[in-house]
Each structure stands twice: as structure tokens, then as C-alpha cells.
Motif scaffolding. Sequence first.
Motif, PDB file in Angstrom:
ATOM      1  N   GLY A  65     -50.655 -55.982 -41.682  1.00 28.61           N
ATOM      2  CA  GLY A  65     -49.960 -56.738 -40.643  1.00 28.61           C
ATOM      3  C   GLY A  65     -48.651 -57.316 -41.139  1.00 28.61           C
ATOM      4  O   GLY A  65     -47.747 -56.576 -41.518  1.00 28.61           O
ATOM      5  N   SER A  66     -48.553 -58.623 -41.187  1.00 30.87           N
ATOM      6  CA  SER A  66     -47.321 -59.271 -41.622  1.00 30.87           C
ATOM      7  C   SER A  66     -47.642 -60.590 -42.321  1.00 30.87           C
ATOM      8  O   SER A  66     -48.740 -61.118 -42.195  1.00 30.87           O
ATOM      9  CB  SER A  66     -46.390 -59.537 -40.430  1.00 30.87           C
ATOM     10  N   ILE A  67     -46.658 -61.104 -43.064  1.00 30.09           N
ATOM     11  CA  ILE A  67     -46.785 -62.413 -43.703  1.00 30.09           C
ATOM     12  C   ILE A  67     -45.553 -63.246 -43.373  1.00 30.09           C
ATOM     13  O   ILE A  67     -44.467 -62.712 -43.143  1.00 30.09           O
ATOM     14  CB  ILE A  67     -46.957 -62.309 -45.240  1.00 30.09           C
ATOM     15  N   THR A  68     -45.745 -64.546 -43.336  1.00 25.52           N
ATOM     16  CA  THR A  68     -44.648 -65.458 -42.989  1.00 25.52           C
ATOM     17  C   THR A  68     -43.810 -65.791 -44.208  1.00 25.52           C
ATOM     18  O   THR A  68     -44.242 -65.616 -45.351  1.00 25.52           O
ATOM     19  CB  THR A  68     -45.212 -66.768 -42.409  1.00 25.52           C
ATOM     20  N   PHE A  69     -42.610 -66.293 -43.965  1.00 24.83           N
ATOM     21  CA  PHE A  69     -41.751 -66.768 -45.038  1.00 24.83           C
ATOM     22  C   PHE A  69     -42.156 -68.200 -45.378  1.00 24.83           C
ATOM     23  O   PHE A  69     -42.457 -68.999 -44.483  1.00 24.83           O
ATOM     24  CB  PHE A  69     -40.284 -66.751 -44.624  1.00 24.83           C
ATOM     25  N   ARG A  70     -42.118 -68.524 -46.646  1.00 28.72           N
ATOM     26  CA  ARG A  70     -42.481 -69.881 -47.091  1.00 28.72           C
ATOM     27  C   ARG A  70     -41.535 -70.930 -46.510  1.00 28.72           C
ATOM     28  O   ARG A  70     -41.975 -71.975 -46.017  1.00 28.72           O
ATOM     29  CB  ARG A  70     -42.456 -69.930 -48.616  1.00 28.72           C
ATOM     30  N   PRO A  73     -41.677 -70.549 -41.540  1.00 33.75           N
ATOM     31  CA  PRO A  73     -42.887 -69.894 -41.022  1.00 33.75           C
ATOM     32  C   PRO A  73     -42.676 -69.125 -39.732  1.00 33.75           C
ATOM     33  O   PRO A  73     -43.544 -68.333 -39.334  1.00 33.75           O
ATOM     34  CB  PRO A  73     -43.847 -71.075 -40.806  1.00 33.75           C
ATOM     35  N   GLN A  74     -41.546 -69.320 -39.054  1.00 32.84           N
ATOM     36  CA  GLN A  74     -41.262 -68.575 -37.838  1.00 32.84           C
ATOM     37  C   GLN A  74     -40.815 -67.147 -38.144  1.00 32.84           C
ATOM     38  O   GLN A  74     -40.863 -66.278 -37.266  1.00 32.84           O
ATOM     39  CB  GLN A  74     -40.165 -69.291 -37.034  1.00 32.84           C
ATOM     40  N   CYS A  75     -40.391 -66.929 -39.382  1.00 39.53           N
ATOM     41  CA  CYS A  75     -39.940 -65.600 -39.799  1.00 39.53           C
ATOM     42  C   CYS A  75     -41.085 -64.852 -40.478  1.00 39.53           C
ATOM     43  O   CYS A  75     -41.829 -65.437 -41.263  1.00 39.53           O
ATOM     44  CB  CYS A  75     -38.756 -65.712 -40.756  1.00 39.53           C
ATOM     45  N   PRO A 128     -37.823 -63.208 -49.018  1.00 38.32           N
ATOM     46  CA  PRO A 128     -38.033 -64.273 -50.013  1.00 38.32           C
ATOM     47  C   PRO A 128     -39.358 -64.142 -50.766  1.00 38.32           C
ATOM     48  O   PRO A 128     -40.214 -65.016 -50.716  1.00 38.32           O
ATOM     49  CB  PRO A 128     -37.994 -65.535 -49.151  1.00 38.32           C
ATOM     50  N   PHE A 129     -39.485 -63.012 -51.471  1.00 37.44           N
ATOM     51  CA  PHE A 129     -40.695 -62.767 -52.250  1.00 37.44           C
ATOM     52  C   PHE A 129     -40.330 -62.166 -53.606  1.00 37.44           C
ATOM     53  O   PHE A 129     -39.357 -61.402 -53.722  1.00 37.44           O
ATOM     54  CB  PHE A 129     -41.650 -61.827 -51.513  1.00 37.44           C
ATOM     55  N   VAL A 130     -41.116 -62.532 -54.600  1.00 32.34           N
ATOM     56  CA  VAL A 130     -40.968 -62.008 -55.959  1.00 32.34           C
ATOM     57  C   VAL A 130     -42.105 -61.031 -56.231  1.00 32.34           C
ATOM     58  O   VAL A 130     -43.237 -61.248 -55.792  1.00 32.34           O
ATOM     59  CB  VAL A 130     -40.996 -63.156 -56.991  1.00 32.34           C
ATOM     60  N   VAL A 131     -41.803 -59.961 -56.944  1.00 32.30           N
ATOM     61  CA  VAL A 131     -42.815 -58.983 -57.341  1.00 32.30           C
ATOM     62  C   VAL A 131     -42.932 -58.993 -58.860  1.00 32.30           C
ATOM     63  O   VAL A 131     -41.941 -58.786 -59.574  1.00 32.30           O
ATOM     64  CB  VAL A 131     -42.449 -57.567 -56.855  1.00 32.30           C
ATOM     65  N   LYS A 132     -44.132 -59.258 -59.339  1.00 30.36           N
ATOM     66  CA  LYS A 132     -44.415 -59.175 -60.773  1.00 30.36           C
ATOM     67  C   LYS A 132     -45.224 -57.898 -60.979  1.00 30.36           C
ATOM     68  O   LYS A 132     -46.379 -57.799 -60.568  1.00 30.36           O
ATOM     69  CB  LYS A 132     -45.179 -60.411 -61.238  1.00 30.36           C
TER      70      LYS A 132
END
Length: 341
Positions: A65-70, A73-75, A128-132
Amino acid sequence: MSCGFPTQLMTRSIHRPIDYDLPSIKVRWLHDSHYEELRSTHLAKDAFFSTYDAIHFKKNRLPSGSITFRSDPQCTVSTQLLHEQIEQLLIEIGKHKKRYTHFITLQDKNFNRKKAYGFLVVRFKKFPFVVKLFIETPASFVNPESKGFEPIFFFYMGGGINRHLLGFTRIKNLAHINKKLQENKNWASVIKTPRKWFWLPRNPNWIEIEGDNLGESGSMHTVIPGTYAIIADAITSNQTFSLKNAKHRKKALKLCNYLDLYVDPHINNFMIEEGTGKIAIIDTEHFPSLVGFKEKRFISSYFDWYMQLMYKCAENLLFCSKENAKKSHCKKSALALPLEQ
């Protein structure tokens, strides 16, 4: 990067007979007949067979599905799009590229770009996400010196631990940290932590590990993903903690002592989040596993902290007999993370 002093300690004369009573691991691709082997006094059962929890990993994978931005939250963003861009990243890594289409590199000091394995930290350019990202092969898994300077010391201090294995502890330790913070109203009101999810490639490869002479457990076996990632909220900060700032030092040490050092006290692990003014903890890997601590400790200053680490490292590297190492590895840790129920 090679490091003469530690690497020399890891090598042995080709004329010395093999000690078949030493702790050992055999590592291979699942269903492959060829394996890589490592024998060392420093190998511990918990490092290889207590870090990966298949139930926990599956439960905490990136949802569909989808995840919100920290920060807003509307994005939202489709997790399928995130999947596709990370898959593209893997293709570009396989081609030994230095720059990536959808990502900005944040850290690659423990990543071997030429052979495409190790620990790489990147950030999405548009989200706005980091990938390790964690990548290992059977050959790289038994060669800690091939991924930089730090992994060699982690190997000796943590019973053969590496970043790949430690990555499996990050989300479980995050849950432990959050629970501990909620038990203290003062800390709960000033500390923030990012959300985190595990990610697997569309066609994952699997590494099989067999262990022998690891404490009193006899032969052991596990299968772990050879490539996986952790996706986390990117924290926007207008101020990072600094050793030059006495208030920062005091606050970081007080927090880490409260958390029984389950969090790495490294000063760069803390920052002030923009917008909230709260302290954000960035790195949540299980620190006792990294440095081999099995009992609670207290640190009074960063000088005290560095001295404790230096002593622990020197003890493991230079002054640990086979018998003492065996006793140490058999000792139950009071700081171990629980298995998923």
C-alpha cells in the motif's frame, strides 16, 4: 581498506595444523555445495544464531500500500514505488556505479564498491526516507577485513559479529528503546525515534550458516537473507550533538545510561529534530551485541567510555586465551534482546 595490525592477527601460518576444536562456521549460498569456512577463538554462538529472528523480520517488513511522511502525515508514497527504486539501486550497485539514480549516498565507509558488498546508507532523493542496505556473500561474510577498518574490531569484540547480523537487531531494539522511554515521562517527552521497516529484494538470495564448537551448543544452523535493507524515516535536523558542547555530552550519556547502553553513545547518534525541538536517536542497532557487553555498565564521561572500549578491545584482541574466550562466549548475556513471541 586493509589494516595491517588487525589483519595480521586474523591470518595464520599455512604450515600450522588446523585446530578442529576451534569454534567454526561454514557459510554458503542456500542449496549450494561450495562453502566458505572460518575458524577462530573469537566466534560466539549468539553473534550468528541469536540475531536473525525470522518471525520478527516477517512481522516488520515494509507494508503493502503506502506509508505516510514523518514530517507531514497528509503526504504518502506508494511502497511499490519504493520497492522499484531500491531494486534499481541494487542493479546500479552491481554495475559498480558511484552515483545512483534515485538516491544520495550518506555513508559508504564499510562498503566494498568494487565487489559490491558491505553496509551502505543512502537517502531517497524525492522521499523523506533513508535506506540502510546490507549485502553479503559467503566469501565476504567470513572476511571482515574486506569491508573497512571498523568491522575488524567489531569481529573481535562481538564474537564475530558484523553489520549484516547487527542490522537484524535494529527494529527489535528500537521497540525495546521506545518501551523503556515510555516508562519515564521525562524522557518520553523529549526523545523521538524514527519508524523502521525491513525490506527484501523481489528475488532474495539466502545464506546458510552452520556452526560447530560454539560453546556448549554443539552444531547449529540458520539461514539469513544475503541482501536486505532497513527503510527508516529521515530526520531533518538543525543541530547535531557535539562533543564540544558540555550539555550535549551530559544529555547523551544520561540517556544512554538510562537505556543500559542499548544505544550507541557515539555523539553523532543524537540530533535535535527540526520542527519539534526534540532529541532524535538515529542508530538503534543493539549496542551490547556490537561490542560484546553481557552485563550492565555505567559510563561517567566520554573519556571513561573510550577507555572502557579500548580496554575491551585490547582484552579480546591480545589477552584472551582460548579457554577464557570459550568461558566468555558461554556466559549468558543479561542484555540480550528477547525472541519474538
